[in-house]
Design an enzyme around this catalytic site. Structure first.
Site, PDB file in Angstrom:
ATOM      1  N   ARG A 190      12.198  -6.642  12.219  1.00 44.83           N
ATOM      2  CA  ARG A 190      11.082  -7.200  12.985  1.00 44.83           C
ATOM      3  C   ARG A 190       9.905  -7.638  12.135  1.00 44.83           C
ATOM      4  O   ARG A 190       9.292  -8.657  12.428  1.00 44.83           O
ATOM      5  CB  ARG A 190      10.674  -6.287  14.140  1.00 44.83           C
ATOM      6  CG  ARG A 190      10.134  -4.952  13.799  1.00 44.83           C
ATOM      7  CD  ARG A 190      10.568  -3.913  14.803  1.00 44.83           C
ATOM      8  NE  ARG A 190      11.807  -3.347  14.351  1.00 44.83           N
ATOM      9  CZ  ARG A 190      12.782  -2.936  15.129  1.00 44.83           C
ATOM     10  NH1 ARG A 190      12.676  -3.005  16.405  1.00 44.83           N
ATOM     11  NH2 ARG A 190      13.867  -2.430  14.604  1.00 44.83           N
ATOM     12  N   THR A 191       9.588  -6.914  11.080  1.00 46.00           N
ATOM     13  CA  THR A 191       8.393  -7.282  10.323  1.00 46.00           C
ATOM     14  C   THR A 191       8.580  -8.640   9.634  1.00 46.00           C
ATOM     15  O   THR A 191       7.692  -9.497   9.672  1.00 46.00           O
ATOM     16  CB  THR A 191       8.048  -6.193   9.284  1.00 46.00           C
ATOM     17  OG1 THR A 191       7.913  -4.949   9.985  1.00 46.00           O
ATOM     18  CG2 THR A 191       6.760  -6.490   8.552  1.00 46.00           C
ATOM     19  N   HIS A 224       1.254   0.397   5.829  1.00 44.73           N
ATOM     20  CA  HIS A 224       1.815  -0.727   6.585  1.00 44.73           C
ATOM     21  C   HIS A 224       0.711  -1.206   7.545  1.00 44.73           C
ATOM     22  O   HIS A 224       0.766  -0.999   8.751  1.00 44.73           O
ATOM     23  CB  HIS A 224       3.040  -0.215   7.359  1.00 44.73           C
ATOM     24  CG  HIS A 224       3.912  -1.265   7.946  1.00 44.73           C
ATOM     25  ND1 HIS A 224       3.597  -2.610   7.959  1.00 44.73           N
ATOM     26  CD2 HIS A 224       5.115  -1.171   8.578  1.00 44.73           C
ATOM     27  CE1 HIS A 224       4.576  -3.278   8.557  1.00 44.73           C
ATOM     28  NE2 HIS A 224       5.498  -2.428   8.939  1.00 44.73           N
ATOM     29  N   LYS A 271      19.336  -9.301 -10.676  1.00 45.64           N
ATOM     30  CA  LYS A 271      19.694  -9.448 -12.096  1.00 45.64           C
ATOM     31  C   LYS A 271      18.678  -8.730 -12.981  1.00 45.64           C
ATOM     32  O   LYS A 271      18.663  -8.904 -14.193  1.00 45.64           O
ATOM     33  CB  LYS A 271      19.721 -10.928 -12.486  1.00 45.64           C
ATOM     34  CG  LYS A 271      20.738 -11.751 -11.714  1.00 45.64           C
ATOM     35  CD  LYS A 271      20.667 -13.209 -12.164  1.00 45.64           C
ATOM     36  CE  LYS A 271      21.599 -14.068 -11.339  1.00 45.64           C
ATOM     37  NZ  LYS A 271      21.292 -15.500 -11.514  1.00 45.64           N
ATOM     38  N   ARG A 297       6.973  -6.719   1.137  1.00 46.29           N
ATOM     39  CA  ARG A 297       7.490  -5.386   1.466  1.00 46.29           C
ATOM     40  C   ARG A 297       8.251  -4.890   0.248  1.00 46.29           C
ATOM     41  O   ARG A 297       9.096  -5.600  -0.303  1.00 46.29           O
ATOM     42  CB  ARG A 297       8.411  -5.435   2.671  1.00 46.29           C
ATOM     43  CG  ARG A 297       9.153  -4.119   2.838  1.00 46.29           C
ATOM     44  CD  ARG A 297       9.827  -3.981   4.156  1.00 46.29           C
ATOM     45  NE  ARG A 297       8.860  -3.775   5.214  1.00 46.29           N
ATOM     46  CZ  ARG A 297       9.179  -3.285   6.417  1.00 46.29           C
ATOM     47  NH1 ARG A 297      10.424  -2.969   6.699  1.00 46.29           N
ATOM     48  NH2 ARG A 297       8.253  -3.115   7.328  1.00 46.29           N
TER      49      ARG A 297
HETATM   50  C1  NCD Z   1       8.535   0.834  10.023  1.00 44.62           C
HETATM   51  C2  NCD Z   1       8.543   0.605   8.525  1.00 44.62           C
HETATM   52  O1  NCD Z   1       9.338  -0.178   8.011  1.00 44.62           O
HETATM   53  O2  NCD Z   1       7.714   1.222   7.901  1.00 44.62           O
HETATM   54  N1  NCD Z   1       9.134  -0.142  10.787  1.00 44.62           N
HETATM   55  C3  NCD Z   1       8.528  -1.342  11.017  1.00 44.62           C
HETATM   56  O3  NCD Z   1       7.894  -1.934  10.174  1.00 44.62           O
HETATM   57  N2  NCD Z   1       8.626  -1.842  12.265  1.00 44.62           N
HETATM   58  C4  NCD Z   1       8.955   2.196  10.376  1.00 44.62           C
HETATM   59  C5  NCD Z   1      10.330   2.655  10.020  1.00 44.62           C
HETATM   60  O4  NCD Z   1      11.026   2.097   9.170  1.00 44.62           O
HETATM   61  O5  NCD Z   1      10.731   3.667  10.608  1.00 44.62           O
END
Ligand code: NCD
Length: 308
Positions: A54-55, A132, A82, A104
């Site tokens: 989703r992110t 986050h 690599k 990320r």
């Molecule tokens: C979270 C994350 O990646 O930190 N999920 C997200 O971004 N929707 C929480 C998780 O991974 O549990």
């Protein structure tokens, strides 16, 4: 504000500006034609070194709705496999003229380092177990939309706090916005210096539920757990899982949240996840609007005129 790396960098006014801008942009998302010309000609790079559904999609949708060009980079299948370093990857992006880099990464602090190497804005989309911030913003936005306020709200954040960047960002943001957060977890799943965080701590979910307006369930992050933090999944659910009986302890207007992905049947029952109290689907939709607001404000689009 040039970068968004930590929710702790946002004061109350900055945070409210993002939420209010998102509220204006939400009206655009409700139209059949969702696109705004604001970031036309600007380039947003999504740099994902860790898995995400989703992110990543949410940032992509947000940038596209603002008419930015989007480049999606995932570490799998790239030169990172690599052995290319974050710095060399950053310099490559720099040469391609990224106006914003959404990152990320599995290492806490990676976005902070990246900000030293690129000229564009850096947005932290989750770094290790650290932060986050856009998740916390979309959570606050979702709470405010359902409950009408943030000031004085009692928010329980429940589960694997130790491995959760969502928990830390939420505590920092919600405390700045006047909400009262209680972290609920077994002692083994709480970070060492948690007593220095601006929140309360409890080991007893049943005693916290009746006084909560919001219950935010967190995923048990088995992929980050290299030791036994609880006796068994069943025992964890019995003490910290949100099921129908526990939900019955909540007051009528209280809501249930989860950032996803869920372990249905472990930290939350399927029935509760799909119930009218649950904001889980709204959180995903709100994520796009909140990320639009973040990109819009960081890249200097002027709010007003074309948002009407
Ligand atoms: C979270 C994350 O990646 O930190 N999920 C997200 O971004 N929707 C929480 C998780 O991974 O549990």
């Amino acid at each position: 504000m040039k970068h968004l790396i930590s929710a702790g960098d946002l004061g109350r006014d900055d945070a409210l500006l993002i939420l209010d801008t998102a509220e204006e942009l939400a009206r655009v998302s409700e139209r059949s034609i969702k696109k705004l010309p604001t970031l036309r000609g600007r380039t947003v790079v999504n740099l994902f070194f860790e898995d995400s559904t989703r992110t990543r999609i949410s940032f992509e949708a947000a940038a596209k709705r603002l008419s930015a060009d989007v480049i999606n980079f995932s570490a799998k299948g790239s030169s990172v496999s690599k052995g290319e370093s974050l710095k060399d990857t950053a310099l490559t992006l720099e040469a391609m003229g990224a106006d914003a880099v959404v990152i990320r990464h599995g290492a806490s602090g990676a976005p902070h380092r990246l900000a030293n190497w690129v000229r564009g804005s850096v947005v932290n989309a989750g770094d290790g177990t650290h932060e986050h911030p856009t998740q916390a913003l979309l959570d606050a936005f979702s709470m405010r939309r359902r409950l009408g306020r943030l000031e004085g709200l009692k928010v329980a954040v429940v589960g694997d706090i130790l491995h959760s960047r969502v928990a830390r960002s939420n505590v920092l943001l919600l405390s700045a916005l006047g909400a009262e957060v209680t972290l609920v977890a077994p002692p083994t799943l709480l970070p060492v210096a948690v007593e220095n965080w601006p929140c309360q701590v409890s080991y007893d979910l049943d005693s916290v539920l009746p006084k909560s307006d919001v219950v935010m369930m967190l995923r048990v992050q088995l992929e980050r757990q290299n030791a036994a933090f609880f006796p068994s999944a069943r025992e964890y659910s019995r003490r910290y899982g949100l099921d129908r009986d526990r939900v019955a302890k909540l007051h009528d207007d209280a809501i249930v949240m989860h950032p996803g992905p869920m372990n249905r049947g472990m930290e939350i029952s399927a029935e509760v996840a799909d119930s009218p109290r649950s904001t889980i689907v709204e959180q995903v939709a709100n994520g796009v609007t909140v990320r639009m607001a973040v990109l819009y404000l960081l890249l200097g689009g002027a709010i007003g005129g074309d948002v009407q």
